[in-house]
Design a protein around this motif. Structure first.
Motif, PDB file in Angstrom:
ATOM      1  N   PRO A  18       0.834  -1.196   0.000  1.00  0.00           N
ATOM      2  CA  PRO A  18       0.000   0.000   0.000  1.00  0.00           C
ATOM      3  C   PRO A  18       0.875   1.255   0.000  1.00  0.00           C
ATOM      4  O   PRO A  18       1.930   1.278   0.629  1.00  0.00           O
ATOM      5  N   PRO A  19       0.456   2.296  -0.696  1.00  0.00           N
ATOM      6  CA  PRO A  19       1.261   3.515  -0.719  1.00  0.00           C
ATOM      7  C   PRO A  19       1.364   4.144   0.668  1.00  0.00           C
ATOM      8  O   PRO A  19       0.425   4.075   1.462  1.00  0.00           O
ATOM      9  N   ILE A  20       2.496   4.742   0.952  1.00  0.00           N
ATOM     10  CA  ILE A  20       2.732   5.403   2.231  1.00  0.00           C
ATOM     11  C   ILE A  20       2.263   6.841   2.118  1.00  0.00           C
ATOM     12  O   ILE A  20       2.545   7.526   1.140  1.00  0.00           O
ATOM     13  N   THR A  21       1.557   7.320   3.128  1.00  0.00           N
ATOM     14  CA  THR A  21       1.136   8.709   3.154  1.00  0.00           C
ATOM     15  C   THR A  21       2.146   9.524   3.948  1.00  0.00           C
ATOM     16  O   THR A  21       3.056   8.976   4.583  1.00  0.00           O
ATOM     17  N   VAL A  22       1.980  10.831   3.921  1.00  0.00           N
ATOM     18  CA  VAL A  22       2.951  11.706   4.593  1.00  0.00           C
ATOM     19  C   VAL A  22       2.850  11.620   6.109  1.00  0.00           C
ATOM     20  O   VAL A  22       3.728  12.132   6.820  1.00  0.00           O
ATOM     21  N   GLN A  23       1.805  10.989   6.626  1.00  0.00           N
ATOM     22  CA  GLN A  23       1.682  10.860   8.078  1.00  0.00           C
ATOM     23  C   GLN A  23       2.463   9.668   8.623  1.00  0.00           C
ATOM     24  O   GLN A  23       2.685   9.570   9.829  1.00  0.00           O
ATOM     25  N   LYS A  73      -1.865  15.194   0.162  1.00  0.00           N
ATOM     26  CA  LYS A  73      -2.433  14.183  -0.724  1.00  0.00           C
ATOM     27  C   LYS A  73      -1.360  13.406  -1.485  1.00  0.00           C
ATOM     28  O   LYS A  73      -1.678  12.633  -2.394  1.00  0.00           O
ATOM     29  N   ALA A  74      -0.107  13.605  -1.104  1.00  0.00           N
ATOM     30  CA  ALA A  74       0.987  12.891  -1.765  1.00  0.00           C
ATOM     31  C   ALA A  74       1.041  11.441  -1.305  1.00  0.00           C
ATOM     32  O   ALA A  74       0.732  11.124  -0.146  1.00  0.00           O
ATOM     33  N   GLU A  75       1.415  10.563  -2.216  1.00  0.00           N
ATOM     34  CA  GLU A  75       1.673   9.159  -1.892  1.00  0.00           C
ATOM     35  C   GLU A  75       3.129   8.850  -2.197  1.00  0.00           C
ATOM     36  O   GLU A  75       3.666   9.306  -3.214  1.00  0.00           O
ATOM     37  N   VAL A  76       3.752   8.080  -1.326  1.00  0.00           N
ATOM     38  CA  VAL A  76       5.187   7.823  -1.414  1.00  0.00           C
ATOM     39  C   VAL A  76       5.415   6.375  -1.808  1.00  0.00           C
ATOM     40  O   VAL A  76       4.869   5.457  -1.176  1.00  0.00           O
ATOM     41  N   CYS A  77       6.195   6.180  -2.858  1.00  0.00           N
ATOM     42  CA  CYS A  77       6.505   4.826  -3.313  1.00  0.00           C
ATOM     43  C   CYS A  77       7.769   4.347  -2.603  1.00  0.00           C
ATOM     44  O   CYS A  77       8.882   4.488  -3.104  1.00  0.00           O
ATOM     45  N   LEU A  78       7.583   3.814  -1.402  1.00  0.00           N
ATOM     46  CA  LEU A  78       8.695   3.295  -0.599  1.00  0.00           C
ATOM     47  C   LEU A  78       8.221   2.053   0.150  1.00  0.00           C
ATOM     48  O   LEU A  78       7.068   1.978   0.566  1.00  0.00           O
ATOM     49  N   GLY A 135      18.726   4.142  -4.819  1.00  0.00           N
ATOM     50  CA  GLY A 135      17.314   4.503  -4.745  1.00  0.00           C
ATOM     51  C   GLY A 135      17.084   5.994  -4.547  1.00  0.00           C
ATOM     52  O   GLY A 135      17.997   6.737  -4.185  1.00  0.00           O
ATOM     53  N   PHE A 136      15.867   6.415  -4.802  1.00  0.00           N
ATOM     54  CA  PHE A 136      15.463   7.802  -4.573  1.00  0.00           C
ATOM     55  C   PHE A 136      13.975   7.811  -4.271  1.00  0.00           C
ATOM     56  O   PHE A 136      13.271   6.822  -4.502  1.00  0.00           O
ATOM     57  N   VAL A 137      13.512   8.921  -3.737  1.00  0.00           N
ATOM     58  CA  VAL A 137      12.105   9.041  -3.347  1.00  0.00           C
ATOM     59  C   VAL A 137      11.248   9.303  -4.586  1.00  0.00           C
ATOM     60  O   VAL A 137      11.585  10.139  -5.421  1.00  0.00           O
ATOM     61  N   LEU A 138      10.145   8.573  -4.690  1.00  0.00           N
ATOM     62  CA  LEU A 138       9.179   8.765  -5.766  1.00  0.00           C
ATOM     63  C   LEU A 138       7.848   9.185  -5.141  1.00  0.00           C
ATOM     64  O   LEU A 138       7.272   8.449  -4.341  1.00  0.00           O
ATOM     65  N   LEU A 139       7.391  10.390  -5.483  1.00  0.00           N
ATOM     66  CA  LEU A 139       6.129  10.903  -4.974  1.00  0.00           C
ATOM     67  C   LEU A 139       5.102  10.925  -6.100  1.00  0.00           C
ATOM     68  O   LEU A 139       5.438  11.223  -7.250  1.00  0.00           O
ATOM     69  N   GLY A 140       3.847  10.629  -5.760  1.00  0.00           N
ATOM     70  CA  GLY A 140       2.791  10.618  -6.757  1.00  0.00           C
ATOM     71  C   GLY A 140       1.511  11.235  -6.235  1.00  0.00           C
ATOM     72  O   GLY A 140       1.230  11.201  -5.030  1.00  0.00           O
ATOM     73  N   THR A 175       6.960  12.785  -9.248  1.00  0.00           N
ATOM     74  CA  THR A 175       8.249  13.458  -9.235  1.00  0.00           C
ATOM     75  C   THR A 175       9.268  12.597  -8.516  1.00  0.00           C
ATOM     76  O   THR A 175       8.931  11.821  -7.616  1.00  0.00           O
ATOM     77  N   PHE A 176      10.523  12.715  -8.934  1.00  0.00           N
ATOM     78  CA  PHE A 176      11.625  11.974  -8.354  1.00  0.00           C
ATOM     79  C   PHE A 176      12.450  12.940  -7.505  1.00  0.00           C
ATOM     80  O   PHE A 176      12.760  14.045  -7.944  1.00  0.00           O
TER      81      PHE A 176
END
Length: 335
Positions: free
Chosen positions: A35-40, A180-185, A197-202, A224-225
């Protein structure tokens, strides 16, 4: 240099978003997708700036993108080839026009008919070559030359927006809703999985979290990367935690780095990039292996360094629009 961003933007223009959503939902129901990670969500007990910040102040942080160093090769091949083509075409046109205008001191009084045929052919080839190069090849050169010198991701904790500073051919400037960002981690990734690796936000289209530079909502999705490629999972997770804590708790939770990234195109930085000596190897036996390999490849490194610097000089330093530069300033004094 902007290959990832170019592929993402080009693909977004052609993708069937509804079909993409359906495929994503199918993957979720299979239970095999994280599941995508939220900013919280906290993903690490430590924070790490990852040597990725251009600016750090009480209002915002400016962060680099992953491929800043990967430049020079396109400038060498596409730019060098284009320079030779342009020089050859101009030389041919000059010689033909000089002869036709009678400026050649060795010119005979009369010219054979086949010379005029050759002149027309040479001018035609030059014109077609110019067209084909600028129509089909020049856009690839703009991945690292005649474009913005860098892409910047700004995290503004006062407006709670993420701003992307990109040239128009990569999507332009947009504002994105932080909440409302989702983090691909994957917080449970192995250390090796985080290498490079790098952070991918969607931001999904349904989130309504995408805005243009003027703040008007856009019915679109964005990715964005973010950040310099890391050397392991612990660095990657700590880097995202650094950004998250800055936005959620303020600059005290994510201290200013001892050194920010300089934006000035110093030539020695280009040669340091071409040298590719990992500072993490200092004081370790493996250091001598890297030094030996780099010495053997010294001519290639010097050529790469020169064209890396040339590509920087052929670019302009981008700036956010005035409205984004001033965003949060008036409210910052109350925080």
């Amino acid at each position: 240099m902007y290959l990832y961003e170019w592929l993402a933007f080009d693909g977004r223009e052609k993708v069937d978003y509804q079909k993409l959503v359906e495929e994503t939902e199918k993957q979720k129901t299979k239970g095999g997708k994280i599941p995508p990670i939220t900013v919280q969500h906290s993903v690490s007990n430590s924070v790490f700036d990852n040597e990725s910040l251009y600016e750090h102040n009480p209002t915002y942080i400016d962060v680099r993108t992953p491929n800043d160093e990967k430049r020079g090769l396109i400038t060498l091949i596409v730019g060098g080839g284009g320079s030779i083509l342009v020089w050859g075409c101009l030389l041919a046109l000059y010689l033909v026009s000089r002869t036709l205008l009678g400026l050649d001191p060795h010119q005979e009084e009369s010219l054979p008919w086949d010379f005029y045929l050759f002149s027309v052919t040479a001018v035609g080839i030059a014109g077609v070559s110019f067209f084909l190069y600028f129509r089909y090849v020049f856009p690839y050169l703009r991945l690292e030359a005649f474009t913005a010198r860098r892409l910047i991701v700004r995290f503004n904790r006062i407006t709670r927006r993420v701003y992307l500073l990109r040239p128009k051919h990569l999507g332009g400037v947009v504002a994105l809703d932080w909440d409302k960002a989702e983090v691909c981690l994957d917080p449970n990734m192995t250390e090796a999985q985080g290498i490079g690796g790098f952070v991918l936000l969607g931001w999904e289209k349904e989130s309504h979290g995408v805005f243009d530079a003027a703040g008007q909502p856009k019915d679109d999705f964005e990715i964005t990367f973010v950040g310099k490629p890391t050397r392991g999972a612990s660095e990657l997770l700590a880097f995202w935690e650094y950004i998250r804590r800055y936005m959620e708790y303020g600059p005290d939770a994510a201290p200013r780095p001892l050194r920010l990234i300089s934006k000035f195109p110093w030539p020695w930085n280009s040669f340091k990039v071409a040298w590719r000596l990992d500072t993490g190897s200092l004081g370790k036996p493996v250091l001598w292996f890297f030094v030996l390999i780099n010495l053997l490849l010294l001519p290639v490194i010097l050529i790469h360094g020169v064209f890396h610097w040339v590509s920087l000089l052929l670019c302009y330093e981008p700036r956010f629009p005035k409205a984004i530069e001033q965003a949060g300033e008036l409210r910052d004094g109350k925080n």
